[in-house]
Design a protein around this motif. Sequence first.
Motif, PDB file in Angstrom:
ATOM      1  N   VAL A   1       0.864  -1.176   0.000  1.00 25.83           N
ATOM      2  CA  VAL A   1       0.000   0.000   0.000  1.00 25.83           C
ATOM      3  C   VAL A   1       0.896   1.220   0.000  1.00 25.83           C
ATOM      4  O   VAL A   1       1.746   1.371   0.871  1.00 25.83           O
ATOM      5  CB  VAL A   1      -0.914   0.015   1.253  1.00 25.83           C
ATOM      6  CG1 VAL A   1      -1.750   1.281   1.289  1.00 25.83           C
ATOM      7  CG2 VAL A   1      -1.791  -1.222   1.289  1.00 25.83           C
ATOM      8  N   ASP A   2       0.705   2.098  -0.991  1.00 23.65           N
ATOM      9  CA  ASP A   2       1.512   3.319  -0.974  1.00 23.65           C
ATOM     10  C   ASP A   2       0.716   4.435  -0.303  1.00 23.65           C
ATOM     11  O   ASP A   2      -0.486   4.347  -0.122  1.00 23.65           O
ATOM     12  CB  ASP A   2       2.016   3.700  -2.373  1.00 23.65           C
ATOM     13  CG  ASP A   2       0.910   4.094  -3.333  1.00 23.65           C
ATOM     14  OD1 ASP A   2      -0.027   4.793  -2.909  1.00 23.65           O
ATOM     15  OD2 ASP A   2       0.997   3.725  -4.517  1.00 23.65           O
ATOM     16  N   ASP A   3       1.412   5.483   0.077  1.00 23.15           N
ATOM     17  CA  ASP A   3       0.804   6.568   0.852  1.00 23.15           C
ATOM     18  C   ASP A   3      -0.401   7.198   0.161  1.00 23.15           C
ATOM     19  O   ASP A   3      -1.335   7.653   0.822  1.00 23.15           O
ATOM     20  CB  ASP A   3       1.843   7.650   1.157  1.00 23.15           C
ATOM     21  CG  ASP A   3       2.922   7.153   2.112  1.00 23.15           C
ATOM     22  OD1 ASP A   3       2.707   6.102   2.757  1.00 23.15           O
ATOM     23  OD2 ASP A   3       3.976   7.795   2.198  1.00 23.15           O
ATOM     24  N   ALA A   4      -0.399   7.235  -1.154  1.00 26.21           N
ATOM     25  CA  ALA A   4      -1.496   7.858  -1.893  1.00 26.21           C
ATOM     26  C   ALA A   4      -2.816   7.098  -1.729  1.00 26.21           C
ATOM     27  O   ALA A   4      -3.888   7.661  -1.924  1.00 26.21           O
ATOM     28  CB  ALA A   4      -1.144   7.955  -3.375  1.00 26.21           C
ATOM     29  N   GLN A   5      -2.739   5.828  -1.331  1.00 26.90           N
ATOM     30  CA  GLN A   5      -3.946   5.022  -1.158  1.00 26.90           C
ATOM     31  C   GLN A   5      -4.593   5.194   0.217  1.00 26.90           C
ATOM     32  O   GLN A   5      -5.708   4.730   0.422  1.00 26.90           O
ATOM     33  CB  GLN A   5      -3.618   3.544  -1.371  1.00 26.90           C
ATOM     34  CG  GLN A   5      -3.208   3.204  -2.786  1.00 26.90           C
ATOM     35  CD  GLN A   5      -2.744   1.777  -2.890  1.00 26.90           C
ATOM     36  OE1 GLN A   5      -1.685   1.433  -2.385  1.00 26.90           O
ATOM     37  NE2 GLN A   5      -3.538   0.958  -3.549  1.00 26.90           N
TER      38      GLN A   5
END
Length: 148
Positions: free
Chosen positions: A128-132
Amino acid sequence: VKINDRYEFPLRLKLNEFLHKDAPNRDKANYEYVLHSVLVHSGDVNAGHYYAYINTMQDPITNSKESTWYKFDDENVVRVKERRAVNSTFGGEYSSRDIARAGTKKFSNAYMLVYIQKCMLEQVLPPVDDAQVSSQLVQRFEEELMLE
């Protein structure tokens, strides 16, 4: 009736030996499963409390693919050692090391286990990247960190 007998379960399940001899890929690692979560009931048949231990399968600090266990208990989420997440949920009786409760039944034990097929880990638990992550959730985490 709630049964509180001791039942030990493995961190990994290898099920190849239980497949039919003609099953496809029987000798490959496709039928190995990794323990992902342990759902726990604490109490008796009339009342109790539920919580869960979840293995993120990745250390959030180092990003290594190591088991990292968390206890989810209502609004409290804390990191725990694997031994606590797994061994403490086997049920049975308290050991003689716990002098005050030695020989008495444990009333907190696993009631459901979730395993993920090892070859499917990346698909079931993708990074999971921060934008999600929603901005409201990030803000809440930051506020909680300031309270510590």
